[in-house]
Design a protein around this motif. Structure first.
Motif, PDB file in Angstrom:
ATOM      1  N   PHE A 296       2.263  -7.451   5.262  1.00 32.47           N
ATOM      2  CA  PHE A 296       2.356  -6.099   5.797  1.00 32.47           C
ATOM      3  C   PHE A 296       2.547  -6.183   7.305  1.00 32.47           C
ATOM      4  CE2 PHE A 296       0.403  -2.400   7.749  1.00 32.47           C
ATOM      5  CZ  PHE A 296       0.970  -1.368   7.027  1.00 32.47           C
ATOM      6  N   PRO A 297       3.448  -5.470   7.918  1.00 28.71           N
ATOM      7  CA  PRO A 297       4.245  -4.361   7.418  1.00 28.71           C
ATOM      8  C   PRO A 297       5.657  -4.756   6.983  1.00 28.71           C
ATOM      9  CG  PRO A 297       4.352  -4.360   9.801  1.00 28.71           C
ATOM     10  CD  PRO A 297       3.499  -5.544   9.398  1.00 28.71           C
ATOM     11  N   ARG A 298       5.923  -6.021   6.827  1.00 24.54           N
ATOM     12  CA  ARG A 298       7.264  -6.466   6.426  1.00 24.54           C
ATOM     13  C   ARG A 298       7.361  -6.721   4.923  1.00 24.54           C
ATOM     14  NH1 ARG A 298       9.544  -6.979  11.294  1.00 24.54           N
ATOM     15  NH2 ARG A 298       8.522  -8.049  12.984  1.00 24.54           N
ATOM     16  N   HIS A 299       6.499  -6.111   4.151  1.00 26.80           N
ATOM     17  CA  HIS A 299       6.488  -6.270   2.703  1.00 26.80           C
ATOM     18  C   HIS A 299       7.736  -5.633   2.089  1.00 26.80           C
ATOM     19  CE1 HIS A 299       4.793  -2.378   3.613  1.00 26.80           C
ATOM     20  NE2 HIS A 299       5.082  -1.986   2.389  1.00 26.80           N
ATOM     21  N   THR A 300       8.060  -6.054   0.859  1.00 25.68           N
ATOM     22  CA  THR A 300       9.242  -5.526   0.183  1.00 25.68           C
ATOM     23  C   THR A 300       8.888  -4.584  -0.960  1.00 25.68           C
ATOM     24  OG1 THR A 300       9.299  -7.437  -1.292  1.00 25.68           O
ATOM     25  CG2 THR A 300      10.639  -7.557   0.711  1.00 25.68           C
ATOM     26  N   PHE A 301       7.593  -4.527  -1.317  1.00 27.76           N
ATOM     27  CA  PHE A 301       7.179  -3.734  -2.473  1.00 27.76           C
ATOM     28  C   PHE A 301       5.771  -3.193  -2.256  1.00 27.76           C
ATOM     29  CE2 PHE A 301       4.943  -3.351  -6.516  1.00 27.76           C
ATOM     30  CZ  PHE A 301       5.788  -2.499  -7.193  1.00 27.76           C
ATOM     31  N   SER A 302       5.535  -1.997  -2.780  1.00 26.78           N
ATOM     32  CA  SER A 302       4.175  -1.461  -2.780  1.00 26.78           C
ATOM     33  C   SER A 302       3.910  -0.719  -4.085  1.00 26.78           C
ATOM     34  CB  SER A 302       3.933  -0.543  -1.582  1.00 26.78           C
ATOM     35  OG  SER A 302       4.792   0.565  -1.610  1.00 26.78           O
ATOM     36  N   ALA A 303       2.680  -0.808  -4.517  1.00 24.17           N
ATOM     37  CA  ALA A 303       2.199   0.008  -5.630  1.00 24.17           C
ATOM     38  C   ALA A 303       1.347   1.095  -4.991  1.00 24.17           C
ATOM     39  CB  ALA A 303       1.379  -0.832  -6.591  1.00 24.17           C
ATOM     40  N   ARG A 304       1.567   2.340  -5.406  1.00 19.75           N
ATOM     41  CA  ARG A 304       0.832   3.469  -4.818  1.00 19.75           C
ATOM     42  C   ARG A 304       0.015   4.155  -5.902  1.00 19.75           C
ATOM     43  NH1 ARG A 304       2.607   8.854  -4.286  1.00 19.75           N
ATOM     44  NH2 ARG A 304       4.747   8.167  -4.501  1.00 19.75           N
ATOM     45  N   ILE A 305      -1.242   4.389  -5.597  1.00 14.63           N
ATOM     46  CA  ILE A 305      -2.134   5.127  -6.489  1.00 14.63           C
ATOM     47  C   ILE A 305      -2.523   6.406  -5.748  1.00 14.63           C
ATOM     48  CG2 ILE A 305      -4.334   5.116  -7.734  1.00 14.63           C
ATOM     49  CD1 ILE A 305      -4.096   1.970  -7.563  1.00 14.63           C
ATOM     50  N   ASP A 306      -2.122   7.545  -6.288  1.00 11.21           N
ATOM     51  CA  ASP A 306      -2.468   8.811  -5.654  1.00 11.21           C
ATOM     52  C   ASP A 306      -3.969   9.038  -5.753  1.00 11.21           C
ATOM     53  OD1 ASP A 306       0.153   9.434  -4.898  1.00 11.21           O
ATOM     54  OD2 ASP A 306       0.586  10.341  -6.844  1.00 11.21           O
TER      55      ASP A 306
ATOM     56  N   ALA B 184      10.764  -1.150  -2.343  1.00 12.39           N
ATOM     57  CA  ALA B 184      10.610  -0.655  -3.710  1.00 12.39           C
ATOM     58  C   ALA B 184       9.155  -0.258  -3.900  1.00 12.39           C
ATOM     59  CB  ALA B 184      11.014  -1.729  -4.704  1.00 12.39           C
ATOM     60  N   GLU B 185       8.925   0.664  -4.839  1.00 11.19           N
ATOM     61  CA  GLU B 185       7.576   1.163  -5.069  1.00 11.19           C
ATOM     62  C   GLU B 185       7.423   1.580  -6.525  1.00 11.19           C
ATOM     63  OE1 GLU B 185       5.035   4.177  -2.562  1.00 11.19           O
ATOM     64  OE2 GLU B 185       6.420   5.316  -3.838  1.00 11.19           O
ATOM     65  N   ILE B 186       6.235   1.358  -7.055  1.00 12.94           N
ATOM     66  CA  ILE B 186       5.842   1.915  -8.345  1.00 12.94           C
ATOM     67  C   ILE B 186       4.599   2.759  -8.092  1.00 12.94           C
ATOM     68  CG2 ILE B 186       4.868   1.429 -10.635  1.00 12.94           C
ATOM     69  CD1 ILE B 186       6.654  -1.026 -10.802  1.00 12.94           C
ATOM     70  N   VAL B 187       4.603   3.967  -8.626  1.00 17.09           N
ATOM     71  CA  VAL B 187       3.433   4.831  -8.540  1.00 17.09           C
ATOM     72  C   VAL B 187       2.606   4.592  -9.798  1.00 17.09           C
ATOM     73  CG1 VAL B 187       2.591   7.203  -8.424  1.00 17.09           C
ATOM     74  CG2 VAL B 187       4.662   6.550  -7.184  1.00 17.09           C
ATOM     75  N   LEU B 188       1.348   4.205  -9.597  1.00 13.65           N
ATOM     76  CA  LEU B 188       0.442   3.925 -10.708  1.00 13.65           C
ATOM     77  C   LEU B 188      -0.464   5.126 -10.941  1.00 13.65           C
ATOM     78  CD1 LEU B 188      -0.653   0.310  -9.770  1.00 13.65           C
ATOM     79  CD2 LEU B 188       0.984   0.985 -11.512  1.00 13.65           C
ATOM     80  N   SER B 189      -0.480   5.628 -12.171  1.00 10.50           N
ATOM     81  CA  SER B 189      -1.376   6.735 -12.491  1.00 10.50           C
ATOM     82  C   SER B 189      -2.423   6.335 -13.513  1.00 10.50           C
ATOM     83  CB  SER B 189      -0.567   7.931 -13.005  1.00 10.50           C
ATOM     84  OG  SER B 189       0.164   7.560 -14.150  1.00 10.50           O
TER      85      SER B 189
ATOM     86  N   ILE C 268       9.174  -9.386 -12.625  1.00 16.49           N
ATOM     87  CA  ILE C 268      10.083  -9.250 -11.493  1.00 16.49           C
ATOM     88  C   ILE C 268       9.273  -9.620 -10.257  1.00 16.49           C
ATOM     89  CG2 ILE C 268      11.449  -7.645 -10.101  1.00 16.49           C
ATOM     90  CD1 ILE C 268      11.663  -5.906 -12.706  1.00 16.49           C
ATOM     91  N   PRO C 269       9.675 -10.656  -9.528  1.00 17.70           N
ATOM     92  CA  PRO C 269       8.940 -10.983  -8.300  1.00 17.70           C
ATOM     93  C   PRO C 269       9.011  -9.815  -7.321  1.00 17.70           C
ATOM     94  CG  PRO C 269      10.432 -12.769  -8.917  1.00 17.70           C
ATOM     95  CD  PRO C 269      10.769 -11.595  -9.794  1.00 17.70           C
ATOM     96  N   ALA C 270       7.910  -9.531  -6.658  1.00 16.46           N
ATOM     97  CA  ALA C 270       7.861  -8.406  -5.716  1.00 16.46           C
ATOM     98  C   ALA C 270       8.985  -8.486  -4.689  1.00 16.46           C
ATOM     99  CB  ALA C 270       6.497  -8.368  -5.031  1.00 16.46           C
ATOM    100  N   GLU C 271       9.356  -9.684  -4.291  1.00 21.02           N
ATOM    101  CA  GLU C 271      10.416  -9.878  -3.295  1.00 21.02           C
ATOM    102  C   GLU C 271      11.774  -9.397  -3.809  1.00 21.02           C
ATOM    103  OE1 GLU C 271       8.302 -12.232  -4.382  1.00 21.02           O
ATOM    104  OE2 GLU C 271       7.074 -12.597  -2.616  1.00 21.02           O
ATOM    105  N   ASN C 272      11.951  -9.310  -5.139  1.00 25.77           N
ATOM    106  CA  ASN C 272      13.234  -8.918  -5.727  1.00 25.77           C
ATOM    107  C   ASN C 272      13.226  -7.506  -6.311  1.00 25.77           C
ATOM    108  OD1 ASN C 272      14.084 -11.519  -5.159  1.00 25.77           O
ATOM    109  ND2 ASN C 272      13.639 -12.278  -7.197  1.00 25.77           N
TER     110      ASN C 272
END
Length: 125
Positions: free
Chosen positions: A67-77, A109-114, A26-30
């Motif tokens: 950044f800051p106009r991105h459409t997706f981020s991956a977050r690592i706590d 949109a965001e995915i949290v990576l653990s 899935i392209p990050a833009e979508n």
């Protein structure tokens, strides 16, 4: 210095343990179109930021535009950061795919990576 580069390169290669199929990407833009679903979101890490002074000390990989106009981020706590073989912010400028449940974070949109198993280096054309 050469040993350090070899070690970093070997560590990055451990992120590429599974084949990536173009039809699954899935392209990050979508990514916002797939909120609520599991998926593999791919793109170039436009900016990476370790928010060491923020609550939870998260690391963000911003994709899908500058950044800051991105459409997706991956977050690592912060609690999971030590599981990654290299500092996640070293992925800035690299093409990656992140795998997980796509959630909404404000208008993005965001995915949290653990786990590092949910982060793959990619070749994106």
């Amino acid at each position: 210095m050469k040993t350090l580069l070899t070690t970093v390169a070997a560590a990055l290669l451990t992120l590429t343990t599974a084949p990536l199929l173009a039809e699954d990407m899935i392209p990050a833009e979508n990514a916002t179109r797939f909120v609520g679903k599991d998926g593999m979101v791919c793109g170039t890490v436009e900016k990476a930021r370790y928010a060491e002074g923020s609550e939870g000390q998260p690391t963000f990989l911003y994709m899908g535009g500058k950044f800051p106009r991105h459409t997706f981020s991956a977050r690592i706590d912060g609690a999971d950061r030590g599981k990654f073989p290299v500092a996640p912010e070293s992925l800035e400028g690299k093409a990656v795919c992140v795998i997980g449940k796509i959630a909404r974070d404000n208008a993005r949109a965001e995915i949290v990576l653990s786990s590092p198993s949910n982060l793959k280096l990619a070749t994106i054309k």
